[in-house]
Design an enzyme around this catalytic site. Structure first.
Site, mmCIF file in Angstrom:
data_model
loop_
_atom_site.group_PDB
_atom_site.id
_atom_site.type_symbol
_atom_site.label_atom_id
_atom_site.label_comp_id
_atom_site.label_asym_id
_atom_site.label_seq_id
_atom_site.Cartn_x
_atom_site.Cartn_y
_atom_site.Cartn_z
ATOM 1 N N LYS A 280 0.827 -1.221 0.000
ATOM 2 C CA LYS A 280 0.000 0.000 0.000
ATOM 3 C C LYS A 280 0.861 1.272 0.000
ATOM 4 O O LYS A 280 1.886 1.328 0.683
ATOM 5 C CB LYS A 280 -0.926 -0.026 1.228
ATOM 6 C CG LYS A 280 -1.793 1.199 1.396
ATOM 7 C CD LYS A 280 -2.824 1.354 0.301
ATOM 8 C CE LYS A 280 -3.386 2.770 0.242
ATOM 9 N NZ LYS A 280 -4.243 3.002 -0.935
ATOM 10 N N CYS B 6 -1.935 9.317 -8.243
ATOM 11 C CA CYS B 6 -3.188 8.983 -7.584
ATOM 12 C C CYS B 6 -4.224 10.090 -7.757
ATOM 13 O O CYS B 6 -3.992 11.233 -7.374
ATOM 14 C CB CYS B 6 -2.964 8.725 -6.099
ATOM 15 S SG CYS B 6 -4.453 8.115 -5.325
ATOM 16 N N ILE C 237 -0.825 1.317 -15.809
ATOM 17 C CA ILE C 237 -1.359 2.627 -15.489
ATOM 18 C C ILE C 237 -1.985 2.637 -14.082
ATOM 19 O O ILE C 237 -2.401 1.602 -13.583
ATOM 20 C CB ILE C 237 -2.448 3.081 -16.506
ATOM 21 C CG1 ILE C 237 -3.600 2.059 -16.572
ATOM 22 C CG2 ILE C 237 -1.861 3.296 -17.847
ATOM 23 C CD1 ILE C 237 -4.768 2.482 -17.484
HETATM 24 C C1 FMN Z 1 -8.724 0.207 -3.666
HETATM 25 C C2 FMN Z 1 -7.525 0.656 -4.466
HETATM 26 C C3 FMN Z 1 -6.464 1.301 -3.825
HETATM 27 C C4 FMN Z 1 -5.334 1.731 -4.549
HETATM 28 N N1 FMN Z 1 -4.283 2.335 -3.889
HETATM 29 C C5 FMN Z 1 -3.154 2.667 -4.584
HETATM 30 C C6 FMN Z 1 -2.004 3.203 -3.911
HETATM 31 O O1 FMN Z 1 -1.964 3.348 -2.686
HETATM 32 N N2 FMN Z 1 -0.918 3.555 -4.662
HETATM 33 C C7 FMN Z 1 -0.907 3.375 -6.029
HETATM 34 O O2 FMN Z 1 0.113 3.696 -6.671
HETATM 35 N N3 FMN Z 1 -1.967 2.853 -6.687
HETATM 36 C C8 FMN Z 1 -3.072 2.486 -6.004
HETATM 37 N N4 FMN Z 1 -4.144 1.921 -6.671
HETATM 38 C C9 FMN Z 1 -4.056 1.706 -8.140
HETATM 39 C C10 FMN Z 1 -3.671 0.254 -8.477
HETATM 40 O O3 FMN Z 1 -2.414 -0.071 -7.914
HETATM 41 C C11 FMN Z 1 -3.646 0.033 -10.018
HETATM 42 O O4 FMN Z 1 -2.689 0.892 -10.612
HETATM 43 C C12 FMN Z 1 -4.986 0.308 -10.683
HETATM 44 O O5 FMN Z 1 -6.052 -0.104 -9.850
HETATM 45 C C13 FMN Z 1 -5.139 -0.378 -12.045
HETATM 46 O O6 FMN Z 1 -5.087 -1.775 -11.939
HETATM 47 P P1 FMN Z 1 -6.402 -2.721 -11.840
HETATM 48 O O7 FMN Z 1 -7.318 -2.328 -12.961
HETATM 49 O O8 FMN Z 1 -5.881 -4.126 -11.958
HETATM 50 O O9 FMN Z 1 -7.027 -2.446 -10.513
HETATM 51 C C14 FMN Z 1 -5.280 1.497 -5.961
HETATM 52 C C15 FMN Z 1 -6.347 0.839 -6.592
HETATM 53 C C16 FMN Z 1 -7.457 0.407 -5.874
HETATM 54 C C17 FMN Z 1 -8.569 -0.323 -6.602
#
Ligand code: FMN
Length: 303
Positions: free
Chosen positions: A45, A131, A192
């Protein structure tokens, strides 16, 4: 026997599957379900200097083929991550991990990266400049080549570990930002992050999410992610960790053919906590079917 090994800046991973930051905590809950040591690595995280309690509730909106989150970088803060979370993580996971760091100023990024530099288990520092959940941070650095490069340069100065900049898709030209980070010394790129999205509750005539908008992720964004990884891979020489909507082993292969050296799996973990395990188990079978002997051979194979 097929070879699923990949390498990222000198680190060899048994397979390319890495849970994405923010969707796997520090591994604890998942370690109760399966042996997480099968993972290629783990991006924990996002860490900020101070503890953050996150955005007000509700902060999740379910969508068809995806979800919007507005968690707002909730984390216990740098000191507690180092004192509590990382020692606990070291007990349940024995491979190098990826430290995802965020900041509301360049000094904060520098402080977080510096603090991760002396953590023996941290193999890569992943700098989140993208973010979209936080009003006054993250996003601002990732949207312009100059500010993304400034963060990269500052972080590179304080660590010997490989620095990967995690890019935002909410930009006009992701290639120019990727190139600016490479020129500023980035060792790799992660892309991304989530796409800025919004849902409205038509009964209440109000946004579903308390913060109005949030980051959209999940299967719906997969084609956008593949496109961006492909474009960036054609423009830079540094390795890319590809992510956005990956659900199964075929998606992993597609993302790698677009140019990713490894992948991260995010929202899929929240739908099915065994997602990464199932992908890792499925991968050799799909490779055999597609006559891929060595996974590294397909990286960026698409012209
Ligand atoms: C609940 C949640 C929390 C996230 N927290 C972070 C974070 O703390 N730092 C970060 O770089 N990306 C964060 N992300 C983004 C994910 O790491 C990832 O880049 C993004 O969700 C795209 O991938 P996915 O479609 O497989 O979820 C978060 C995504 C979700 C869904």
């Amino acid at each position: 026997m097929v070879d699923t090994k990949v390498s990222l800046s000198g680190l060899t991973l048994d397979n390319p599957v890495i849970p994405a930051s923010g969707t796997f905590g520090y591994g604890k809950e998942y370690a109760e379900l399966y042996d997480i040591n099968i993972l290629g690595s783990l991006s924990f995280k996002g860490t900020t200097r101070e503890a953050r309690f996150g955005n007000p509730q509700p902060r999740i909106a379910e969508c068809s083929q995806g979800m919007i989150n507005s968690v707002g970088l909730q984390n216990p803060g740098l000191d507690a991550v180092k004192a509590v979370e990382l020692p606990e993580l070291a007990r349940i996971y024995k491979k190098p991990v990826i430290a995802n760091v965020s900041g509301f100023s360049i000094e904060e990024y520098v402080q977080c990266a510096k603090a991760m530099d002396d953590e023996p288990q941290v193999g890569i520092i992943e700098v989140n400049v993208s973010c979209p959940n936080v009003h006054d941070g993250g996003m601002a650095f990732g949207v312009l080549p100059e500010s993304a490069a400034a963060v990269t340069k500052a972080v590179k100065k304080v660590t010997k570990k490989p620095v990967y900049i995690k890019l935002s898709p909410n930009v006009t030209d992701i290639v120019s930002i990727a190139k600016a980070c490479e020129e500023a010394g980035a060792d790799g790129l992660s892309l991304i992050n989530t796409l800025l999205g919004m849902r409205i509750d038509i009964r209440r005539r109000a946004p579903v999410i308390a913060n109005k908008m949030g980051g959209f992720s999940g299967p719906a964004i997969f084609p956008v992610a593949v496109r961006m990884v492909y474009q960036v891979a054609k423009a830079v020489r540094i390795p890319i960790i590809g992510m956005g909507g990956i659900q199964d082993a075929r998606d992993v292969i597609e993302m790698m053919m677009a140019g990713a050296s490894a992948v991260q799996v995010g929202a899929a973990n929240l739908v099915n906590p065994y997602a990464c395990k199932e992908i890792i188990e499925e991968l050799p079978r799909v490779m055999e079917e597609l006559k891929i002997e060595k996974l590294e051979d397909i990286i960026g194979i698409v012209e």
